[in-house]
Motif scaffolding. Structure first.
Motif, PDB file in Angstrom:
ATOM      1  N   ILE A 172       0.838  -1.210   0.000  1.00 24.72           N
ATOM      2  CA  ILE A 172       0.000   0.000   0.000  1.00 24.72           C
ATOM      3  C   ILE A 172       0.867   1.254   0.000  1.00 24.72           C
ATOM      4  O   ILE A 172       0.596   2.226  -0.726  1.00 24.72           O
ATOM      5  CB  ILE A 172      -0.948  -0.009   1.212  1.00 24.72           C
ATOM      6  CG1 ILE A 172      -2.009  -1.107   1.046  1.00 24.72           C
ATOM      7  CG2 ILE A 172      -1.624   1.348   1.391  1.00 24.72           C
ATOM      8  CD1 ILE A 172      -2.898  -1.281   2.241  1.00 24.72           C
ATOM      9  N   GLU A 173       1.928   1.232   0.785  1.00 19.28           N
ATOM     10  CA  GLU A 173       2.832   2.380   0.824  1.00 19.28           C
ATOM     11  C   GLU A 173       3.517   2.584  -0.527  1.00 19.28           C
ATOM     12  O   GLU A 173       3.661   3.716  -1.000  1.00 19.28           O
ATOM     13  CB  GLU A 173       3.878   2.184   1.919  1.00 19.28           C
ATOM     14  CG  GLU A 173       4.783   3.389   2.113  1.00 19.28           C
ATOM     15  CD  GLU A 173       5.743   3.215   3.266  1.00 19.28           C
ATOM     16  OE1 GLU A 173       6.456   4.175   3.604  1.00 19.28           O
ATOM     17  OE2 GLU A 173       5.775   2.109   3.855  1.00 19.28           O
TER      18      GLU A 173
ATOM     19  N   THR B 141       1.031   4.041  -2.984  1.00 17.06           N
ATOM     20  CA  THR B 141       0.795   5.455  -2.661  1.00 17.06           C
ATOM     21  C   THR B 141       1.932   6.326  -3.175  1.00 17.06           C
ATOM     22  O   THR B 141       1.706   7.398  -3.757  1.00 17.06           O
ATOM     23  CB  THR B 141       0.638   5.635  -1.140  1.00 17.06           C
ATOM     24  OG1 THR B 141      -0.449   4.821  -0.681  1.00 17.06           O
ATOM     25  CG2 THR B 141       0.352   7.087  -0.792  1.00 17.06           C
ATOM     26  N   GLU B 142       3.174   5.859  -2.982  1.00 21.34           N
ATOM     27  CA  GLU B 142       4.326   6.608  -3.469  1.00 21.34           C
ATOM     28  C   GLU B 142       4.339   6.674  -4.996  1.00 21.34           C
ATOM     29  O   GLU B 142       4.715   7.694  -5.580  1.00 21.34           O
ATOM     30  CB  GLU B 142       5.616   5.964  -2.951  1.00 21.34           C
ATOM     31  CG  GLU B 142       5.821   6.099  -1.453  1.00 21.34           C
ATOM     32  CD  GLU B 142       5.944   7.550  -1.026  1.00 21.34           C
ATOM     33  OE1 GLU B 142       6.602   8.328  -1.752  1.00 21.34           O
ATOM     34  OE2 GLU B 142       5.380   7.914   0.026  1.00 21.34           O
TER      35      GLU B 142
ATOM     36  N   LYS C 198       1.809   9.305  -6.094  1.00 20.41           N
ATOM     37  CA  LYS C 198       2.357  10.647  -5.867  1.00 20.41           C
ATOM     38  C   LYS C 198       3.348  11.025  -6.972  1.00 20.41           C
ATOM     39  O   LYS C 198       3.339  12.161  -7.471  1.00 20.41           O
ATOM     40  CB  LYS C 198       3.034  10.720  -4.502  1.00 20.41           C
ATOM     41  CG  LYS C 198       2.085  10.687  -3.320  1.00 20.41           C
ATOM     42  CD  LYS C 198       2.860  10.767  -2.019  1.00 20.41           C
ATOM     43  CE  LYS C 198       1.925  10.741  -0.805  1.00 20.41           C
ATOM     44  NZ  LYS C 198       2.694  10.791   0.468  1.00 20.41           N
TER      45      LYS C 198
ATOM     46  N   ALA D 186      -6.090   0.949  -2.632  1.00 18.42           N
ATOM     47  CA  ALA D 186      -4.830   1.575  -3.056  1.00 18.42           C
ATOM     48  C   ALA D 186      -4.638   1.435  -4.568  1.00 18.42           C
ATOM     49  O   ALA D 186      -4.181   2.372  -5.240  1.00 18.42           O
ATOM     50  CB  ALA D 186      -3.652   0.939  -2.317  1.00 18.42           C
TER      51      ALA D 186
ATOM     52  N   THR E 101      -6.558   3.992  -6.497  1.00 17.09           N
ATOM     53  CA  THR E 101      -5.848   5.270  -6.519  1.00 17.09           C
ATOM     54  C   THR E 101      -4.760   5.269  -7.593  1.00 17.09           C
ATOM     55  O   THR E 101      -4.570   6.249  -8.315  1.00 17.09           O
ATOM     56  CB  THR E 101      -5.216   5.546  -5.144  1.00 17.09           C
ATOM     57  OG1 THR E 101      -6.237   5.556  -4.144  1.00 17.09           O
ATOM     58  CG2 THR E 101      -4.498   6.891  -5.128  1.00 17.09           C
ATOM     59  N   SER E 102      -4.062   4.144  -7.703  1.00 16.93           N
ATOM     60  CA  SER E 102      -3.026   4.016  -8.726  1.00 16.93           C
ATOM     61  C   SER E 102      -3.615   4.066 -10.132  1.00 16.93           C
ATOM     62  O   SER E 102      -3.045   4.688 -11.035  1.00 16.93           O
ATOM     63  CB  SER E 102      -2.267   2.699  -8.517  1.00 16.93           C
ATOM     64  OG  SER E 102      -1.332   2.481  -9.542  1.00 16.93           O
TER      65      SER E 102
END
Length: 238
Positions: free
Chosen positions: A92-93, A96-97, A100, A192, A195-196
């Motif tokens: 997930i991290e 998220t990166e 971004k 997640a 979002t990607s």
């Protein structure tokens, strides 16, 4: 008869003490001068006066094969759940990166297109270097996501297998908890990934816009060059 009654009482005491000892608890037992107890291979030996009496007793239920299998299955489920939780958090991290980084790239491309034709050669080179560097960062983040997603998939499979083993061994509550943890992990990763996907969609739209704007800019430059090449006589009115 009195000695036999005392022997029975101490036999019951030894059975209770054995269960406590096997559960890892060391009770405080008052020493008796006329009685000694020895536990060997599931047999209680009691010294009655000067004689030795052997009284066999059943194995403790906690050491049965089924019980040990349930414990092992529970430990396996706990370990696989820890593995799944850690890989889920890492994935997930990473996603998220990655998102971004994509949004940063989209922002840089938009700023460049908005300033197209207004920048000096040095400024344009600087912006392009930033865009190229950000694209490389996006690619690195995407590769990291793919690597962690493969590990996470293995963790999910391992947890599912451990849950099935727990159920087969009779540890239904452990199986239920493991299945619940798997569903939570799947749901979190799915959010997640959405979002990607949104970030990828924005990036694709930015690329289409970049092609259109660059084509328009090249066409305008070509038209300007053509106008400069037209002789002045053709531009004058008759």
């Amino acid at each position: 008869m009195a000695a036999f009654g005392r022997s029975s009482a101490y036999y019951n005491f030894i059975r209770s003490s054995a269960r406590v000892l096997l559960n890892g608890i060391k009770p405080t037992v008052r020493k008796r001068s006329r009685w000694t107890t020895v536990l060997t291979s599931g047999v209680a030996y009691l010294a009655v006066g000067g004689g030795l009496c052997a009284v066999p007793f059943k194995e403790v239920d906690d050491l049965s094969h089924d019980s040990l299998i349930r414990r092992a299955a529970s430990l396996a489920a706990d370990s696989s759940n820890s593995f799944l939780s850690q890989t889920t958090f890492a994935l997930i991290e990473a996603i998220t990166e990655y998102a971004k980084a994509v949004y940063t790239l989209v922002s840089l491309q938009k700023r460049y297109l908005d300033a197209l034709g207004k920048l000096t050669q040095a400024e344009e080179d600087s912006v392009w270097q930033a865009i190229i560097g950000q694209r490389a960062k996006v690619n690195d983040k995407k590769e990291e996501c793919r690597r962690l997603e493969a590990i996470w998939g293995t963790a999910v499979t391992l947890s599912e297998t451990a849950a099935e083993a727990a159920y087969a061994s009779g540890a239904e509550h452990v199986c239920i908890m493991a299945k619940t943890n798997i569903q939570v992990a799947l749901s979190q990763v799915e959010q997640a990934q959405n979002t990607s996907l949104d970030a990828d969609k924005k990036l694709a739209e930015a690329k289409v816009m970049e092609v259109e704007r660059m084509t328009q800019h090249a066409a305008s430059l070509q038209n300007a060059d053509n106008e400069e090449d037209v002789p002045e006589a053709y531009l004058r009115e008759d």
